[in-house]
Design a protein around this motif. Structure first.
Motif, mmCIF file in Angstrom:
data_model
loop_
_atom_site.group_PDB
_atom_site.id
_atom_site.type_symbol
_atom_site.label_atom_id
_atom_site.label_comp_id
_atom_site.label_asym_id
_atom_site.label_seq_id
_atom_site.Cartn_x
_atom_site.Cartn_y
_atom_site.Cartn_z
ATOM 1 N N MET A 15 53.101 3.708 4.216
ATOM 2 C CA MET A 15 53.338 4.677 3.152
ATOM 3 C C MET A 15 52.192 5.672 3.055
ATOM 4 N N LEU A 16 50.968 5.168 3.159
ATOM 5 C CA LEU A 16 49.805 6.045 3.065
ATOM 6 C C LEU A 16 49.763 7.033 4.220
ATOM 7 N N THR A 17 50.062 6.569 5.415
ATOM 8 C CA THR A 17 50.025 7.458 6.578
ATOM 9 C C THR A 17 51.069 8.558 6.459
ATOM 10 N N ILE A 18 52.261 8.203 6.001
ATOM 11 C CA ILE A 18 53.286 9.236 5.784
ATOM 12 C C ILE A 18 52.832 10.195 4.697
ATOM 13 N N GLY A 19 52.308 9.651 3.599
ATOM 14 C CA GLY A 19 51.840 10.502 2.512
ATOM 15 C C GLY A 19 50.728 11.423 2.949
ATOM 16 N N ARG A 20 49.797 10.906 3.724
ATOM 17 C CA ARG A 20 48.689 11.737 4.210
ATOM 18 C C ARG A 20 49.206 12.868 5.095
ATOM 19 N N THR A 21 50.199 12.576 5.926
ATOM 20 C CA THR A 21 50.783 13.611 6.780
ATOM 21 C C THR A 21 51.505 14.667 5.951
ATOM 22 N N LEU A 22 52.173 14.239 4.883
ATOM 23 C CA LEU A 22 52.879 15.188 4.023
ATOM 24 C C LEU A 22 51.930 16.157 3.336
#
Length: 235
Positions: A143-150
């Protein structure tokens, strides 16, 4: 519809080991397209070739009609392509909030994504915002990796094996969250081995085998044809 991203006749190798043998695909704005296939067929290499992490020996990667082959990854990202790698690569010594804030500070594309917007998409992250990322579970790191990419406000999100290694309940929650991104109009290219996960999300699929495209078409065609799935995807 005109292609937002188009890959033409991609040939990519690691040293003497060639992985891709003429892969071609395209994705239009607002679509969710999935690369399916067994382990080692070239899904991640296709993603890396698009992102500029591994330069193809031959072929074209076109973003909005212009070639991006040879661009460094940071330039590809700033052009509007966000990449969530298979191994997640969180900043382990930084907190959840700091991981997001670092991405926000270097982002050069304006848009809707802020740490608060990420916490709304992934509510579990809000409660652990001060926790160091190295102490998160696999699902929390994803979740964090997706959020960071967003935080870079991408127009196209590349997701490389997002469900790998996650418990079934976590995968179900992740499916809901990625579906929410799709419903918001974000274009998504997904590389997955999980067939059920992929076919619930994708509008169209490409099935890779030995570095080539073996099948392409609407996801319903693969979902509704068990014999075809078995031929292409059963180990």
């Amino acid at each position: 519809m005109a292609a937002l991203l188009e890959v033409r006749d991609l040939h990519t190798a690691y040293g003497l080991s060639q992985v891709l043998f003429g892969v071609s695909l395209e994705i239009a704005a607002g679509e969710c397209v999935c690369l399916l296939g067994r382990n080692g067929v070239g899904k991640s290499t296709t993603m890396r070739s698009i992102m500029g992490l591994t330069r193809p020996r031959r072929g074209e990667v076109l973003w909005k009609g212009g070639s991006i082959v040879g661009w460094p990854p940071f330039r590809v990202a700033r052009a509007g392509i966000g990449f969530v790698p298979e191994d997640r690569r969180v900043f382990a010594d930084l907190s959840v909030w700091e991981n997001l804030d670092v991405a926000r500070r270097v982002a050069e594309r304006p848009g809707e994504w802020t740490p608060e917007a990420v916490f709304e998409l992934f509510p579990p992250l809000r409660a652990i915002a001060r926790r160091r990322a190295g102490f998160l579970s696999g699902g929390e790191q994803q979740m964090l990796t997706i959020g960071r990419t967003l935080m870079g406000n991408p127009e196209l999100l590349l997701l490389d094996e997002p469900s790998e290694g996650l418990a079934p309940l976590v995968v179900e929650h992740l499916l809901q969250q990625v579906t929410a991104l799709k419903d918001r109009g974000l274009t998504i290219l997904l590389a997955e081995q999980g067939v059920a996960f992929s076919l619930q999300l994708a509008d169209r699929v490409y099935v890779l085998e030995k570095g080539t495209v073996r099948f392409s078409g609407p996801s319903a065609a693969l979902r509704d044809d068990e014999d075809l799935r078995n031929r292409l995807l059963t180990l």
